[in-house]
Design an enzyme around this catalytic site. Structure first.
Site, mmCIF file in Angstrom:
data_model
loop_
_atom_site.group_PDB
_atom_site.id
_atom_site.type_symbol
_atom_site.label_atom_id
_atom_site.label_comp_id
_atom_site.label_asym_id
_atom_site.label_seq_id
_atom_site.Cartn_x
_atom_site.Cartn_y
_atom_site.Cartn_z
ATOM 1 N N ASP A 4 44.230 54.558 41.119
ATOM 2 C CA ASP A 4 43.731 55.012 39.835
ATOM 3 C C ASP A 4 42.296 54.803 39.366
ATOM 4 O O ASP A 4 42.029 55.273 38.356
ATOM 5 C CB ASP A 4 44.804 54.442 38.837
ATOM 6 C CG ASP A 4 44.610 53.121 38.773
ATOM 7 O OD1 ASP A 4 43.947 52.298 39.362
ATOM 8 O OD2 ASP A 4 45.423 52.432 37.682
ATOM 9 N N ASN B 217 34.244 50.296 36.135
ATOM 10 C CA ASN B 217 35.014 50.065 37.482
ATOM 11 C C ASN B 217 35.439 51.123 38.191
ATOM 12 O O ASN B 217 36.123 51.299 39.104
ATOM 13 C CB ASN B 217 35.980 49.078 37.314
ATOM 14 C CG ASN B 217 37.023 49.383 36.358
ATOM 15 O OD1 ASN B 217 37.311 50.544 35.922
ATOM 16 N ND2 ASN B 217 37.830 48.383 35.642
ATOM 17 N N SER C 249 47.925 47.211 41.450
ATOM 18 C CA SER C 249 46.822 48.013 41.364
ATOM 19 C C SER C 249 45.515 47.107 42.376
ATOM 20 O O SER C 249 45.846 47.347 43.699
ATOM 21 C CB SER C 249 46.077 48.399 40.288
ATOM 22 O OG SER C 249 45.333 49.221 40.000
ATOM 23 N N ARG D 77 34.883 37.650 28.770
ATOM 24 C CA ARG D 77 36.212 38.111 27.945
ATOM 25 C C ARG D 77 37.241 37.715 29.158
ATOM 26 O O ARG D 77 36.817 37.678 30.320
ATOM 27 C CB ARG D 77 36.129 39.611 28.004
ATOM 28 C CG ARG D 77 36.003 40.499 29.184
ATOM 29 C CD ARG D 77 36.393 42.190 28.677
ATOM 30 N NE ARG D 77 37.759 42.104 28.946
ATOM 31 C CZ ARG D 77 38.426 42.472 29.817
ATOM 32 N NH1 ARG D 77 37.851 42.353 31.253
ATOM 33 N NH2 ARG D 77 39.735 42.723 29.815
ATOM 34 N N SER E 261 40.190 38.118 31.368
ATOM 35 C CA SER E 261 40.946 39.086 32.292
ATOM 36 C C SER E 261 42.316 39.348 31.603
ATOM 37 O O SER E 261 43.119 38.312 31.376
ATOM 38 C CB SER E 261 40.858 39.077 33.533
ATOM 39 O OG SER E 261 41.711 39.731 34.278
#
Ligand code: G16
Length: 546
Positions: A281, A373, A69, A499, A501
């Site tokens: 996507d 995003n 991706s 956080r 990834s």
């Protein structure tokens, strides 16, 4: 009698070809396994085998997508798609991680363990629908998946190059009984739904789409051919045909994080631009205002526009169903306020990863979910679709009411409900702007984003960071959250969280505040804190000098 799994020799022969390097461990992350392509061949082989087991267990076709991706071109990744086109169920992510990390010697033992634990009937047939993106490593890695499929006697339908959401859609069609579903099925459905929505009059201004030099470019071109240049005008940029590299200084992730145009794009004020990511996507829109300031219309703005439109049509049609929206901790604070206070629509928060948002969204009759995003879609409960369809056919309703129900039904047809899909989301946005007679200017004015900044910090082991409360707070390392709270308190309207990834070997830092300078400064301070408290490696982040 021996089960097919006990035919260990063919498995072991192929396992030797796709041998696992010693001491290498990987976990099924936010969207499958991701990492350096050169180190992942064994994972693809094993995921081919796992897909066969899952297909046998569920007696349905399972999808396997080869893509990383938004990651750089030398990375690759693999993820499994469940029968309705949704992401692999979380309990099997653990199983996938176990199989990926089993030593070569323990591979057959691990497979037997899965069969026994999940009570899999090995005499069942298995069908795997396989596709890949345009990365240089994707062909050989999809061959490794095929080897895994044949090692366990599964049947593979290889669709070659597809966008990730196209494969999700095809998996759902196939399991719905459309066994010949393919790329064309996708184009026919979405182009026809879009044309029904906007044909009269057609969309009269063009949209420039940066396809990140990825698989989105040829596929968008095909969709465009199906819709027709007389209905929509699309200009494709970064189509992968030139010297540009996949996702390098282009694509949705770059534009969102850097808050600037992709490479080579000369922007004009008020024109509409969109960027897909490497497997199409995700999508973000952007434009320039009259002072040539960059205006980003990210996943939050797309979700707000879609929610506004659906809400208006629900009100007009008087269809009484529960509409809700799902975001993550990355959602801009003002988008949440707009949807909650102005639209009066309930907003839920989920952990990063569309699978988490999807699960929450299906709790609503109509659930709009988007990550900031640009990854998201709309889910609709079957009973709700039926209610809308009945209203759309009800001649006793006043014309305005019935018309709104028809519009809502057709609008929902343009949505790929299986997963976030840049192409179908683009059609949804274009249709709404067309219906409302809006340019990006009116859309951008729905609310003003709070200035924000995202940074990455590299640490020795990102799993030392643990989070809670939909990733808005940390529980480890000890004392980290208290330190973040102290920094946040220094900034007006400050908010920050960190956080690990699930797709890159980094810790992500998000910060927002009243001004861009403050958001940048808060993000920097938190990054330094992470570097110091969580085992930072490489160059230490520095505060900009005043
Ligand atoms: C994937 C997931 C998204 C997630 C993104 C970043 O996107 O599908 O839900 O937001 O990774 O995840 P993380 O912050 O954990 O790295 P994509 O477009 O790369 O498949």
């Amino acid at each position: 009698m021996d089960s097919p799994l006990l035919q260990e020799i063919p498995i072991l022969k192929l396992a030797e070809v796709h041998s696992k390097p010693d001491k290498q461990a990987m976990a099924y992350g936010t969207a499958g396994f991701r990492g350096k392509a050169s180190k992942m061949d064994h994972i693809f082989f094993r995921m081919g085998m796992l897909a066969v087991l899952r297909s046998k267990m569920l007696k349905s076709a399972i999808g396997v997508m080869v893509t990383a991706s938004h990651n750089p071109v030398l990375d690759n990744g693999v993820k499994l798609i469940d029968p309705c086109g949704e992401m692999l169920v979380e309990s099997w992510e653990v199983i996938a991680t176990g199989l990926a990390n089993a030593s070569n010697d323990d591979l057959v033992k691990e497979l037997k363990k899965i069969v026994a634990k999940e009570n899999i009937d090995l005499s069942q047939t298995a069908t795997i629908l396989l596709a890949r993106d345009t990365r240089p490593s994707s062909l050989s890695l999809s061959n490794a998946v095929q080897d895994g499929i044949s090692a366990l006697g599964g049947t593979c339908r290889n669709y070659g190059l597809l966008t990730t959401p196209q494969l999700h859609y095809i998996v759902s069609c196939y399991n719905d009984g459309v066994k010949d579903a393919d790329e064309d099925t996708y184009y026919k459905w979405f182009s026809s739904a879009f044309k029904t929505l906007v044909n009269e009059p057609p969309v009269n201004s063009n949209v420039t789409v940066d396809c990140a030099n990825g698989v989105g470019a040829p596929k968008l071109n095909k969709l465009y051919e199906h819709i027709g240049a007389n209905v929509i005008d699309i200009i494709i940029h970064n189509d992968g045909e030139g010297c540009g590299k996949l996702n390098e200084k282009c694509g949705a992730d770059y534009v969102k994080i850097q808050q600037r145009a992709p490479i080579g794009l000369n922007m004009e004020p008020f024109h509409r631009y969109a960027s897909f990511d490497g497997d199409a996507d995700r999508i973000v829109y952007y434009s320039l205002d009259c002072d040539c300031n960059f205006v980003l219309l990210d996943g939050d703005k797309i979700a707000s526009l879609i929610t506004l439109y659906i809400k208006e049509l629900l009100d007009e049609s008087k269809v009484d169903v529960k509409l809700g929206m799902v975001q993550t901790a990355y959602a801009n604070g003002n988008s949440t306020r707009y949807v909650t206070d102005t639209l009066n629509v309930m907003v839920a928060c989920a952990r990063t990863g569309v699978k988490h948002l999807h699960h929450k969204a299906v709790e609503f009759d109509i659930g709009v979910y988007f990550e900031a995003n640009g990854h998201g879609t709309v889910t609709v409960k079957e009973e709700c679709s039926n209610v809308i369809e009945r209203a759309a056919k009800d001649d006793k309703l006043p014309a305005k009411q019935k018309d709104a129900a028809i519009k809502l039904k057709t609008f929902l047809d343009v949505i790929n409900k299986t997963v976030g899909d840049a192409m179908s989301d683009m059609l949804a946005v274009e249709a709404i702007l067309h219906a409302k007679g809006w340019s990006v200017r009116e859309w951008a004015q729905l609310y003003t984003d709070l200035p924000n900044r995202q940074l990455k910090v590299t640490v020795a082991d990102r799993t030392v960071i643990r989070t809670t409360d939909s990733e808005r707070r940390t529980t480890s390392p000890e004392g980290l959250q208290e330190e973040i709270d102290k920094l946040v308190a220094l900034f007006p309207n400050g908010r920050s969280f960190v956080r690990p990834s699930g797709t890159e070997d980094v810790v992500r830092v998000y910060a927002e505040s009243d001004t861009q300078e403050h958001a940048d400064s808060l993000a920097k301070k938190v990054s330094i804190l992470i570097y110091e408290k969580a085992g930072g490696v490489g160059e230490k982040p520095k505060e900009e000098s005043a």
